[in-house]
Design a protein around this motif. Structure first.
Motif, PDB file in Angstrom:
ATOM      1  N   ASP A 129      23.065 -23.801 -50.246  1.00 45.66           N
ATOM      2  CA  ASP A 129      24.205 -23.483 -51.102  1.00 45.66           C
ATOM      3  C   ASP A 129      25.277 -24.551 -51.122  1.00 45.66           C
ATOM      4  N   ARG A 130      25.420 -25.329 -50.088  1.00 42.67           N
ATOM      5  CA  ARG A 130      26.552 -26.239 -49.985  1.00 42.67           C
ATOM      6  C   ARG A 130      26.123 -27.582 -49.394  1.00 42.67           C
ATOM      7  N   LEU A 190      27.135 -31.614 -61.875  1.00 43.00           N
ATOM      8  CA  LEU A 190      28.195 -30.903 -61.167  1.00 43.00           C
ATOM      9  C   LEU A 190      29.284 -30.477 -62.143  1.00 43.00           C
ATOM     10  N   TRP A 233      29.611 -30.176 -52.960  1.00 41.40           N
ATOM     11  CA  TRP A 233      29.329 -29.189 -53.998  1.00 41.40           C
ATOM     12  C   TRP A 233      28.642 -27.971 -53.411  1.00 41.40           C
ATOM     13  N   SER A 234      28.574 -26.921 -54.218  1.00 38.19           N
ATOM     14  CA  SER A 234      27.907 -25.688 -53.803  1.00 38.19           C
ATOM     15  C   SER A 234      27.256 -25.045 -55.011  1.00 38.19           C
ATOM     16  N   GLY A 235      26.341 -24.087 -54.743  1.00 35.39           N
ATOM     17  CA  GLY A 235      25.695 -23.361 -55.821  1.00 35.39           C
ATOM     18  C   GLY A 235      24.189 -23.406 -55.725  1.00 35.39           C
ATOM     19  N   ARG A 236      23.553 -22.422 -56.328  1.00 35.56           N
ATOM     20  CA  ARG A 236      22.100 -22.326 -56.328  1.00 35.56           C
ATOM     21  C   ARG A 236      21.480 -22.732 -57.663  1.00 35.56           C
ATOM     22  N   ASN A 237      22.280 -22.799 -58.725  1.00 35.90           N
ATOM     23  CA  ASN A 237      21.759 -23.149 -60.040  1.00 35.90           C
ATOM     24  C   ASN A 237      21.551 -24.655 -60.151  1.00 35.90           C
ATOM     25  N   LYS A 288      25.581 -27.537 -60.207  1.00 34.71           N
ATOM     26  CA  LYS A 288      26.347 -27.083 -59.050  1.00 34.71           C
ATOM     27  C   LYS A 288      27.847 -27.127 -59.351  1.00 34.71           C
ATOM     28  N   SER A 289      28.606 -26.527 -58.480  1.00 29.46           N
ATOM     29  CA  SER A 289      30.066 -26.548 -58.593  1.00 29.46           C
ATOM     30  C   SER A 289      30.628 -27.605 -57.653  1.00 29.46           C
TER      31      SER A 289
END
Length: 257
Positions: free
Chosen positions: A18-19, A52, A78-82, A85-86
């Motif tokens: 995730d991160r 991102l 960054w983070s996120g599973r898609n 990412k964010s």
């Protein structure tokens, strides 16, 4: 050596997939997303090309303003599973000289190659180091830009599997300097008596393997070959930066009178 090269601060992963924190990277391209945000195409050392979301980056008060420019060494988190990412944090690492003039245009060409030819989330640490080396070389006064570009094109095509090894022919036999060779995507370099746009002399292949582009013949043949390979893998679609550079050079030849 900058931190982005050395890996003194290795990009570390937290929370499973995730991160990712403090990953060395560069912004290759950005475009607007919604009213106040940007989508960033970044080239990172350990994760390759990443997409991102920089939320709020277009706001006048955003702390990201001025950081998300191309050719700036950054530590990205960054983070996120898609797939997209964010972006959660950006730190400027520094250590590279600014680019100007033709060197800046050449660097934008490198960025477009990476965006157009690399798939996302495919790590190429050697190519990341080659990219830093190319940026550093392009920033120098009197840089041999054509040799720098040919060297990076070689690195990119080889890393993503679009260029056979340059030190031997299809059946493992040595490259003969006087012969012509055609590139076959499955077999490698095949000797030919009917050279075409994807053919090159053996002497040029040997010089390319040694990164020696000083001879005019080597420079011309390697440029033609690599551009044909790039065009083929782009399905014939033109590169924007190349067209812009050609337009600028055409303007320079116009008689103002």
């Amino acid at each position: 050596m900058t931190e982005v090269e050395a890996g003194g601060r290795r990009g570390r992963r937290t929370g499973g997939n995730d991160r990712v924190d403090q990953q060395p990277g560069f912004v290759l391209h950005s475009y607007p997303w919604r009213e106040t945000s940007l989508i960033i195409e970044a080239f990172t050392r350990d994760h390759g090309r990443m997409a991102l979301v920089a939320r709020g980056a277009k706001r006048p008060t955003s702390q990201l303003r001025g950081l998300l420019d191309p050719f700036c060494p950054l530590a990205l988190s960054w983070s996120g599973r898609n797939e997209i990412k964010s972006l959660v944090r950006v730190e400027w690492l520094g250590g590279l000289a600014p680019l100007r003039g033709d060197g800046l245009l050449a660097a934008f060409y490198l960025n477009e190659l990476l965006v157009r030819l690399m798939i996302r989330a495919d790590a190429h640490e050697h190519l990341f180091a080659a990219y830093i080396g190319a940026l550093r070389a392009l920033a120098q006064d009197g840089a041999d830009q054509q040799s720098i570009l040919r060297g990076f094109e070689l690195d990119l095509l080889r890393e993503i599997g679009y260029l056979p090894p340059l030190d031997h022919a299809a059946e493992g036999e040595p490259i003969e300097p006087a012969r012509w060779y055609h590139v076959d995507s499955q077999r490698g370099w095949v000797a030919t008596d009917a050279p075409d746009a994807l053919s090159v002399q053996g002497a040029t292949l040997r010089a390319m393997a040694a990164r020696d582009f000083r001879l005019g013949r080597t420079a011309a043949q390697s440029k033609s070959l690599l551009r044909q390979l790039i065009r083929y893998h782009l399905n014939g679609q033109p590169l924007n930066t190349r067209r812009i550079l050609q337009d600028l050079r055409a303007l320079e030849t116009v008689d103002p009178a």
